[in-house]
Design a protein around this motif. Structure first.
Motif: not given
Ligand code: UTP
Length: 295
Positions: A263-275, A280-283
């Protein structure tokens, strides 16, 4: 009133919930996007005004010390290649002032904190567990320090938990209201079954403790699993130096188990500049697929 300057970060547990990943690697080094979980807590301590940090390590945890040390050849390599942003990131994690002590056997969180006695001395201190990442602007640790400065008391951070999960947390039985979200504590109970749980407020990985805890931990009997439980020692501490329970309402990622880490990887991945964009598109795509599936 003594200033709260010191933090203890226990990181000597076996991390069995992540096996086999943690067979040869410290659980605290597992990354959320690109940042080891222990880096989040070290940064939280520093942002809270802590100036002295002790990490309690154990066997197989050398990568933690290496992570907060310089890496001369890597830095040189990045410098030569002109990778300035990466070089800055690497240098940012070099914190030579962190102290380390080893816990010889993983005899529980209480025993890990006991290893900090000499470092802490006769001062109030905070404990931060790497299992909890709280990305709020005002760190939870800072909130506990503010409570200490105002009330002159140690505290434990708590959150409301579902009844069926009481046997996974230390629980607090609340006393009187002191302020909004702040109560005295009647009792603390380690992992009670839902039928006997005194409340649904579970302790999470931030504590502000006073040094009386060390003598209590020395006399604390191990539990059935031969571990010295911090919650049991806190129950005694609460009798001699009353604690407060602070109900935390902010964001929390429990990265101590597989689900929370994902969950943390998804949530913080959604706000990380590089990802962020790709995630967003993938989810969105994945959500469409899941909606269409029968499962
Ligand atoms: P956990 O119970 O979450 O960590 O302890 P663990 O034992 O490593 O994990 P599992 O349950 O086997 O997967 C909370 C914190 O206390 C530290 C852990 O490193 C973690 O940060 N800890 C726990 C110690 O430092 N020493 C111990 O003996 C036990």
């Amino acid at each position: 009133m003594q200033k709260v300057r010191k933090a203890v970060i226990p990181a000597a547990g076996l991390g069995t919930r992540f096996l086999p990943a943690t067979k040869a690697m410290a659980k605290e080094m597992m990354p959320v996007v690109d940042t080891p979980s222990i880096q989040f807590v070290v940064e939280e301590a520093i942002r809270s005004g802590i100036t002295q940090i002790l990490i309690v390590t154990g066997k197989g945890k050398n990568a933690i010390e290496d992570h907060f040390d310089s890496n001369f050849s890597l830095e040189n390599n990045l410098l030569e290649k002109g990778k300035d942003a990466l070089l800055e990131k690497v240098k940012h994690t070099t914190i030579p002032s962190i102290h380390y002590v080893r816990q010889a056997y993983p005899k529980g969180l209480g025993d890990a904190i006991l290893q900090a006695e000499i470092f802490v001395g006769n001062e109030p201190f905070v404990v931060l567990l790497g299992d909890d990442i709280m990305p709020d602007e005002v760190p939870l640790t800072k909130q506990l320090i503010d409570i200490y400065e105002k009330q002159g008391k140690g505290s434990v951070a708590t959150i409301e938990i579902p009844t069926e999960k009481t046997n996974r947390f230390g629980l607090v039985d609340l006393g009187e209201k002191v302020e909004q979200n702040l109560h005295t504590i009647q009792h603390l109970v380690e992992k009670p079954a839902p039928e006997v749980a005194p409340s649904n407020l579970g302790i999470i990985g931030r504590y502000l403790l006073t040094p009386e805890i060390f003598d209590i931990l020395k006399n604390q009997q191990p539990d059935a699993g031969n571990e010295i439980q911090l919650t049991d020692a806190l129950e005694t501490l609460n009798q001699v130096a009353p604690l407060l329970a602070y109900e935390y309402k902010g964001t929390r990622f429990d990265v101590g188990d597989k689900y929370g880490m994902l969950v943390a990887n998804i949530e913080l991945g959604l706000s990380h500049a590089e990802t962020a964009d790709k995630m967003h598109d993938y989810i969105k795509e994945l959500a469409k697929e899941l909606k269409g599936s029968k499962v």
